[in-house]
Design an enzyme around this catalytic site. Structure first.
Site, PDB file in Angstrom:
ATOM      1  CD  GLU A  69      12.952   4.274   8.808  1.00 41.15           C
ATOM      2  OE1 GLU A  69      12.743   5.303   9.530  1.00 41.15           O
ATOM      3  OE2 GLU A  69      13.028   4.461   7.508  1.00 41.15           O
ATOM      4  CD  GLU A  74      10.305  13.412  11.019  1.00 39.31           C
ATOM      5  OE1 GLU A  74       9.138  13.021  11.140  1.00 39.31           O
ATOM      6  OE2 GLU A  74      11.092  12.977  10.653  1.00 39.31           O
ATOM      7  CB  CYS A  76      13.145   9.162   8.222  1.00 37.24           C
ATOM      8  SG  CYS A  76      14.219   8.005   7.260  1.00 37.24           S
ATOM      9  N   GLY A  98       7.008   5.699   7.913  1.00 41.07           N
ATOM     10  CA  GLY A  98       6.117   6.835   7.922  1.00 41.07           C
ATOM     11  C   GLY A  98       6.143   7.592   9.230  1.00 41.07           C
ATOM     12  CB  SER A  99       4.012  10.460  10.929  1.00 38.07           C
ATOM     13  OG  SER A  99       2.895   9.488  10.932  1.00 38.07           O
ATOM     14  CB  THR A 100       6.372   9.054  15.529  1.00 39.72           C
ATOM     15  OG1 THR A 100       7.737   8.919  15.143  1.00 39.72           O
ATOM     16  CG2 THR A 100       6.051   8.664  16.914  1.00 39.72           C
ATOM     17  CD  GLU A 101       2.806  11.993  15.659  1.00 36.64           C
ATOM     18  OE1 GLU A 101       3.488  12.027  14.830  1.00 36.64           O
ATOM     19  OE2 GLU A 101       3.561  12.217  17.059  1.00 36.64           O
ATOM     20  CE  LYS A 104      -1.721   3.099   2.031  1.00 36.70           C
ATOM     21  NZ  LYS A 104      -1.535   4.483   1.597  1.00 36.70           N
ATOM     22  N   GLY A 146       2.737   5.368  13.051  1.00 41.47           N
ATOM     23  CA  GLY A 146       3.325   4.209  13.656  1.00 41.47           C
ATOM     24  C   GLY A 146       2.637   3.602  14.979  1.00 41.47           C
TER      25      GLY A 146
HETATM   26  P1  ADP Z   1       3.382  11.626   6.399  1.00 36.80           P
HETATM   27  O1  ADP Z   1       2.943  12.210   7.378  1.00 36.80           O
HETATM   28  O2  ADP Z   1       4.641  11.762   6.242  1.00 36.80           O
HETATM   29  O3  ADP Z   1       2.497  11.820   5.084  1.00 36.80           O
HETATM   30  P2  ADP Z   1       2.273   8.888   7.181  1.00 36.80           P
HETATM   31  O4  ADP Z   1       2.876   8.287   8.283  1.00 36.80           O
HETATM   32  O5  ADP Z   1       0.777   9.780   7.495  1.00 36.80           O
HETATM   33  O6  ADP Z   1       3.298   9.823   6.638  1.00 36.80           O
HETATM   34  O7  ADP Z   1       1.949   8.232   5.863  1.00 36.80           O
HETATM   35  C1  ADP Z   1       2.782   7.005   5.534  1.00 36.80           C
HETATM   36  C2  ADP Z   1       1.920   5.821   4.972  1.00 36.80           C
HETATM   37  O8  ADP Z   1       1.025   5.558   6.073  1.00 36.80           O
HETATM   38  C3  ADP Z   1       1.088   6.475   3.933  1.00 36.80           C
HETATM   39  O9  ADP Z   1       1.107   5.158   3.083  1.00 36.80           O
HETATM   40  C4  ADP Z   1      -0.028   6.475   4.287  1.00 36.80           C
HETATM   41  O10 ADP Z   1      -1.298   6.197   3.486  1.00 36.80           O
HETATM   42  C5  ADP Z   1      -0.215   5.378   5.374  1.00 36.80           C
HETATM   43  N1  ADP Z   1      -1.137   5.668   6.570  1.00 36.80           N
HETATM   44  C6  ADP Z   1      -1.800   6.928   7.203  1.00 36.80           C
HETATM   45  N2  ADP Z   1      -2.565   6.856   8.195  1.00 36.80           N
HETATM   46  C7  ADP Z   1      -2.674   5.619   8.146  1.00 36.80           C
HETATM   47  C8  ADP Z   1      -3.540   4.746   9.151  1.00 36.80           C
HETATM   48  N3  ADP Z   1      -4.192   5.325   9.948  1.00 36.80           N
HETATM   49  N4  ADP Z   1      -3.365   3.359   9.042  1.00 36.80           N
HETATM   50  C9  ADP Z   1      -2.570   2.930   8.181  1.00 36.80           C
HETATM   51  N5  ADP Z   1      -1.807   3.320   7.314  1.00 36.80           N
HETATM   52  C10 ADP Z   1      -1.997   4.858   7.406  1.00 36.80           C
END
Ligand code: ADP
Length: 487
Positions: free
Chosen positions: A262, A390, A296, A240-243, A187, A245
């Site tokens: 990560e 960040e 990152c 992706g983002s810590t939130e 995805k 994650g």
């Molecule tokens: P950024 O803030 O840098 O866009 P995200 O952490 O939001 O990074 O996104 C990284 C990946 O996680 C993307 O593929 C995004 O679609 C996916 N993503 C965002 N929110 C969720 C969620 N609640 N559950 C699973 N995947 C998510």
């Protein structure tokens, strides 16, 4: 000078992009699509299927059905297929680089020489791993037993990837997942789905069996969340983002999925007075401004020892203003746009609310696309938002320090622990600081180097688990102990 689009790229962009499920290209069940935009212009590049929970479910069933045969395939045969896949990536290098530049914005030379090259190198590395999986035997203290371990694949893996290095982050998960005998659903980030779609097409061309590699494009809250909740997904690999994650960690609790995360960083780069200052300054410049700071491991907190501070900051300011900002498809661009309008506004909001002194930059570049000028902020307090959070943009915070103990304490006072850099010519100090810094990777007299053989991942809120290296196979396999009574 603009770089000409390859005919294959023009053809790719003229199509509506679909999902790959069980070896078939299909529309999403809802029929919904979304546009992916060119961040250099804000204009749509092409329409992409918006996968949702029912599409995820179909992909999981396809991956589940393909799993037993893929896991049972001779390791040498898995190697052969994955090597063929790596060769195909190599053959389509220019095309992948153009798609990445159009979708993500990064300069074409960077997409070609860094992103695509690294992804290809990784795929070759992982292609060699199926025949290297191994267990151990144990000297147990019970007479008459032979005990050994086996490494077995987990089953169905989900890879959820970000937009900053779309290709590398996908390959970093596809490679080990497939090498260890799992099947996979990718995805990609909704901002940059194009190279992931091309990766899926090339997987079919490489003859990976149907259902081994599935692709569901779509939004995080719909497609991504459905994958992390699904009871038949055995593992989620996320960058992706810590939130997000943390949200994934919670969703994974449902069926106790394996996870590797990560996440974000606020990495310190420390320049001591005794460093080779010209090299250190150039390294600090690229540590933050490469990929427009959307990295990152970006060295976003620069600590300079008092004796070198004025010289380093003056040189950095000069170099930052010399960097050529522009569209990634212009041949001499060094700094491309940010990924989106939202990211542009977020980054500028940090800059406008920063308490320190803007040394250079601090504003938008041009009026079309999402460009921000390389920005340096000095005289910030350690606790101000721009120093702690960040930003994920071309914004460097610079701090002055006096002693080694002081700078280590300040560098480590962060909820993140992804990367750190140290510039010094003192050998003892180099090793002392490498040991003391709370980060998953420490670069000494260099920055931002990677190799498929070297593990990578974060401490503290920067992540969970390690990618790359042979260790990554532990994240994609279960360890089974077998006790055999032999007497
Ligand atoms: P950024 O803030 O840098 O866009 P995200 O952490 O939001 O990074 O996104 C990284 C990946 O996680 C993307 O593929 C995004 O679609 C996916 N993503 C965002 N929110 C969720 C969620 N609640 N559950 C699973 N995947 C998510």
């Amino acid at each position: 000078m603009p770089i000409d689009l390859l005919p294959s790229v023009e053809h790719f962009l003229s199509r509506r992009q679909r999902l790959l499920i069980g070896g078939q290209w299909v529309d999403s069940v809802s029929g919904e699509t979304f546009d992916t935009l060119n961040p250099a212009t804000g204009q749509p590049l092409c329409a992409v299927a918006s996968g949702q929970a029912e599409d995820v479910d179909r992909a999981v069933q396809a991956a589940r059905a393909a799993f037993p045969a893929w896991a049972a395939l001779m390791p040498a045969e898995r190697e052969r297929l994955l090597r063929r896949y790596a060769e195909l990536l190599e053959r389509h290098k220019e095309e992948l680089a153009q798609l990445e530049t159009l979708d993500n914005g990064k300069p074409y030379q960077v997409a070609y020489n860094v992103e695509v090259n690294v992804a290809i190198g990784q795929m070759y590395y992982y292609a060699g791993l199926p025949t290297k999986l191994k267990g151990e035997t144990y000297a147990v203290s019970s007479p008459g037993y032979h005990v050994y371990t086996r490494r077995e694949p987990l089953g169905v893996c989900a890879a959820i990837t970000p937009w900053n290095y779309s290709l590398v982050m996908a390959v970093q998960k596809i490679g080990p997942a497939l090498a260890s005998g799992n099947t996979l659903i990718l995805k990609p980030a909704e901002q940059t789905p194009l190279t992931a779609i091309r990766l899926a097409e090339l997987a079919l061309e490489a003859d990976l069996p149907p259902g081994v590699f599935n692709l569901v494009t779509g939004y995080g809250e719909t497609a991504g969340a459905a994958l992390t909740r699904h009871s038949e997904v055995d593992k989620v690999a996320f960058t992706g983002s810590t939130e997000v994650g943390k949200a994934i960690m919670q969703a994974a609790a449902g069926n106790l999925k394996r996870i590797s995360l990560e996440l974000g960083g606020k990495s310190p780069l420390i320049i001591f007075d005794d460093a080779e200052l010209e090299l250190a300054t150039e390294a600090a410049l690229w540590a933050i401004f490469a990929n427009s700071g959307q990295n990152c491991v970006a060295g976003s907190r620069l600590y300079v020892q008092s004796g070198a501070y004025e010289a380093v900051i003056a040189r950095l300011a000069q170099r930052a203003t010399e960097l050529r900002v522009g569209p990634g498809m212009e041949a001499n661009t060094q700094i491309g746009p940010l990924i989106s309008q939202q990211q542009l506004e977020r980054v500028l909001a940090y800059v406008h609310s920063a308490e320190g002194r803007i040394v250079v930059g601090g504003e938008r570049w041009g009026s079309v696309g999402y460009f921000v000028k390389p920005t340096i902020i000095g005289e910030l307090s350690d606790t101000s938002r721009a120093a702690v959070e960040e930003i994920f943009g071309p914004v460097l915070s610079v701090f002055r320090f006096d002693t080694e103990d002081e700078v280590l304490a300040r560098a480590n006072a962060s909820r993140f622990g992804l990367a750190a850099g140290v510039w010094t010519t003192h050998l003892g100090r180099a090793h002392r600081t490498a040991a003391a810094l709370k980060a998953g990777v420490v670069w000494i007299n260099t920055y931002d180097w990677f190799d498929p053989a070297v593990p990578f991942g974060g401490m503290k809120e920067s992540g969970y688990g390690r990618e790359l290296g042979t260790q990554v196979m532990d994240m994609y396999t279960e360890l089974k102990s077998v006790w055999v009574k032999i007497e």
